[in-house]
Enzyme design. Structure first.
Site, PDB file in Angstrom:
ATOM      1  N   ASP A 163      16.788   9.997  -9.008  1.00  0.00           N
ATOM      2  CA  ASP A 163      18.224  10.291  -8.990  1.00  0.00           C
ATOM      3  C   ASP A 163      18.799  10.342  -7.579  1.00  0.00           C
ATOM      4  O   ASP A 163      19.862  10.948  -7.362  1.00  0.00           O
ATOM      5  CB  ASP A 163      18.515  11.616  -9.715  1.00  0.00           C
ATOM      6  CG  ASP A 163      18.299  11.506 -11.219  1.00  0.00           C
ATOM      7  OD1 ASP A 163      18.343  10.373 -11.739  1.00  0.00           O
ATOM      8  OD2 ASP A 163      18.091  12.544 -11.865  1.00  0.00           O
TER       9      ASP A 163
ATOM     10  N   LYS B 123       3.276   4.427  -1.141  1.00  0.00           N
ATOM     11  CA  LYS B 123       3.382   5.327  -2.286  1.00  0.00           C
ATOM     12  C   LYS B 123       4.667   6.138  -2.131  1.00  0.00           C
ATOM     13  O   LYS B 123       4.709   7.108  -1.355  1.00  0.00           O
ATOM     14  CB  LYS B 123       2.191   6.277  -2.375  1.00  0.00           C
ATOM     15  CG  LYS B 123       0.857   5.609  -2.725  1.00  0.00           C
ATOM     16  CD  LYS B 123       0.084   5.228  -1.508  1.00  0.00           C
ATOM     17  CE  LYS B 123      -1.300   4.687  -1.873  1.00  0.00           C
ATOM     18  NZ  LYS B 123      -2.012   4.174  -0.685  1.00  0.00           N
TER      19      LYS B 123
ATOM     20  N   ASP C 121       1.009  19.296  18.615  1.00  0.00           N
ATOM     21  CA  ASP C 121       1.573  20.569  19.074  1.00  0.00           C
ATOM     22  C   ASP C 121       2.038  21.406  17.886  1.00  0.00           C
ATOM     23  O   ASP C 121       1.315  21.487  16.882  1.00  0.00           O
ATOM     24  CB  ASP C 121       2.678  20.312  20.102  1.00  0.00           C
ATOM     25  CG  ASP C 121       2.130  19.638  21.363  1.00  0.00           C
ATOM     26  OD1 ASP C 121       0.912  19.726  21.601  1.00  0.00           O
ATOM     27  OD2 ASP C 121       2.914  19.014  22.092  1.00  0.00           O
TER      28      ASP C 121
ATOM     29  N   HIS D 256      -9.396  10.918   1.717  1.00  0.00           N
ATOM     30  CA  HIS D 256      -8.493   9.788   1.511  1.00  0.00           C
ATOM     31  C   HIS D 256      -7.154  10.017   2.211  1.00  0.00           C
ATOM     32  O   HIS D 256      -6.244   9.205   2.110  1.00  0.00           O
ATOM     33  CB  HIS D 256      -8.270   9.566   0.002  1.00  0.00           C
ATOM     34  CG  HIS D 256      -7.651   8.250  -0.344  1.00  0.00           C
ATOM     35  ND1 HIS D 256      -6.333   8.125  -0.731  1.00  0.00           N
ATOM     36  CD2 HIS D 256      -8.167   6.998  -0.352  1.00  0.00           C
ATOM     37  CE1 HIS D 256      -6.067   6.856  -0.983  1.00  0.00           C
ATOM     38  NE2 HIS D 256      -7.160   6.144  -0.755  1.00  0.00           N
TER      39      HIS D 256
ATOM     40  N   HIS E 137       0.817  -1.214   0.000  1.00  0.00           N
ATOM     41  CA  HIS E 137       0.000   0.000   0.000  1.00  0.00           C
ATOM     42  C   HIS E 137       0.854   1.270   0.000  1.00  0.00           C
ATOM     43  O   HIS E 137       0.332   2.372   0.048  1.00  0.00           O
ATOM     44  CB  HIS E 137      -0.914  -0.034   1.236  1.00  0.00           C
ATOM     45  CG  HIS E 137      -2.059   0.914   1.187  1.00  0.00           C
ATOM     46  ND1 HIS E 137      -2.217   1.932   2.107  1.00  0.00           N
ATOM     47  CD2 HIS E 137      -3.113   1.013   0.341  1.00  0.00           C
ATOM     48  CE1 HIS E 137      -3.321   2.602   1.843  1.00  0.00           C
ATOM     49  NE2 HIS E 137      -3.884   2.081   0.774  1.00  0.00           N
TER      50      HIS E 137
ATOM     51  N   LYS F 255      -4.071  10.671   5.038  1.00  0.00           N
ATOM     52  CA  LYS F 255      -3.522   9.976   6.204  1.00  0.00           C
ATOM     53  C   LYS F 255      -2.464  10.887   6.814  1.00  0.00           C
ATOM     54  O   LYS F 255      -1.262  10.650   6.687  1.00  0.00           O
ATOM     55  CB  LYS F 255      -2.887   8.633   5.806  1.00  0.00           C
ATOM     56  CG  LYS F 255      -3.799   7.706   4.975  1.00  0.00           C
ATOM     57  CD  LYS F 255      -3.519   7.812   3.523  1.00  0.00           C
ATOM     58  CE  LYS F 255      -4.186   6.746   2.674  1.00  0.00           C
ATOM     59  NZ  LYS F 255      -5.597   6.578   2.806  1.00  0.00           N
TER      60      LYS F 255
END
Length: 407
Positions: free
Chosen positions: A120, A115, A299, A292, A113, A294
């Site tokens: 380079d 991404k 603080d 969608h 899952h 996350k």
């Protein structure tokens, strides 16, 4: 894999596909030596076609291009799409693919899952955004609200190492280390204020790493805690610490789905509302489009952006990657955005509203919570196997040799 904080990094928040795709595609267009990309989903729509074109262009000018997709999330790319990449030397592979059963995908659990993009060894991207048109506003009312970051500095070497480690472990490819090493480019020290840590979750050595970083940060909260998470159904420890933070006076805000792409997920989240609201947690449901994201912040310094939801799949089964960031400027940028989201584009959830139907939901809450709490162990009863990576170019050649039936 190192798990230490890296100082002296630059970080830029990217909101939705409108900011993410141009940044990634421009960076790939400038690649000189290497592009490493891993993602859960590539769809063959306008975004997937743009991605294909920049990868083809990079490979044609001699850049080494390696793409890893998930065998469940990316299961329907056409033979023509795959063949075009293969023809120019793009190494496209699928994580743990399985054949369909009566047209249905079957390999639901333990997915790749993550991404991550590394170019380079100089610039990296981490977040929750896949390569699909539903991350763009013009997709319509079901366009997703999501986040990623672009980073430069020493943290890029950790991203580079994480991608290659997964490829090496599952595909058994032996690379020349001098060919595949990372070369971080010098950056302006006056703009490199962020300390970062890359945390991954796997099913071998790092089963609880992301959850542990969340727990430590929440326990340290003194003034504010904001969590914006698409699929919110954490285990007992996280729920306990979130409620404890609110009880000791921390302003705790949860931004959750109000217009879900998966209604069952919102139902599960709402089962937790009563106890959270009673302890003073502020819950806002984002109703403008499916959430969608996350992301979270604590603080005025700590933040996280990544692929991990706060649910049993992400915390206990899937391969995930989150960046944890210590940077006041980034924290304030994310906080300002989330506050605007909560104040102007969310619906506040009141305890009175929740209590109206609590009498019949209480048994369901108890049963569902404890079932999902033990769900990873239940899933573990399924036949165990070693995840593998399969080249998708082989699939393309096989399909090319198969007669096509058109409706």
């Amino acid at each position: 894999m190192k798990t230490t904080w890296q100082s002296g990094n630059q970080v830029q928040l990217l909101i939705n596909g409108e900011e993410y795709y141009p940044s990634v595609f421009e960076a790939i267009a400038r690649a000189r030596e290497e592009v490493l990309l891993e993602t859960f989903i590539i769809f063959e729509d306008k975004v997937g076609e743009q991605l294909q074109q920049v990868l083809v262009d990079a490979a044609e000018r001699g850049v080494r291009v390696e793409v890893l997709v998930d065998g469940y999330g990316t299961a329907d790319l056409s033979a023509a799409y795959l063949q075009r990449l293969s023809d120019v030397g793009v190494r496209l592979q699928a994580f743990d693919p399985s054949p369909k059963l009566m047209g249905m995908r079957t390999n639901l659990f333990r997915r790749m899952h993550r991404k991550i993009v590394v170019i380079d060894g100089e610039v990296g991207f981490v977040g929750g955004i896949n390569y699909s048109a539903d991350h763009l506003a013009d997709f319509g009312e079901m366009a997703k609200q999501d986040y990623a970051v672009q980073v430069r500095g020493p943290i890029v070497a950790d991203l580079h190492q994480a991608v290659l480690k997964l490829l090496d472990e599952t595909s058994r490819v032996h690379r020349n280390p001098r060919l595949w090493r990372s070369h971080p480019a010098p950056i302006d020290p006056d703009s490199a204020h962020a300390s970062m840590l890359l945390s991954i979750r796997d099913n071998i050595h790092h089963k609880n790493d992301i959850e542990q970083h969340y727990l430590r940060a929440i326990r340290s909260a003194r003034s504010r805690l904001v969590i914006a998470n698409a699929y919110f159904f954490p285990g007992y420890r996280l729920l306990h610490e979130i409620r404890n933070a609110a009880r000791r006076g921390v302003k705790v805000t949860l931004i959750l789905q109000g217009m879900p792409d998966m209604p069952l997920v919102r139902l599960c989240s709402r089962l937790l509302y009563n106890d959270l609201l009673r302890d003073g947690v502020v819950i806002s449901e984002y109703c403008e489009r499916p959430l969608h994201g996350k992301v979270a912040l604590v603080d005025d310094e700590w933040s996280t952006v990544g692929s991990s939801n706060l649910d049993p799949l992400s915390l206990s089964l899937n391969l995930e990657a989150n960046l944890f960031i210590r940077d006041r400027t980034f924290n304030e940028r994310l906080y300002t955005h989330l506050q605007e989201l909560a104040n102007s584009r969310c619906k506040s959830v009141s305890l009175q509203r929740v209590l109206r139907t609590y009498w019949w939901r209480a048994p369901l809450i108890f049963l569902t919570f404890h079932f999902l709490r033990h769900f990873p162990a239940i899933a573990g009863w399924l036949p165990a196997h070693s995840p593998r990576i399969t080249p998708l170019s082989t699939k393309a050649r096989d399909l090319e040799d198969t007669p096509q039936v058109h409706p």
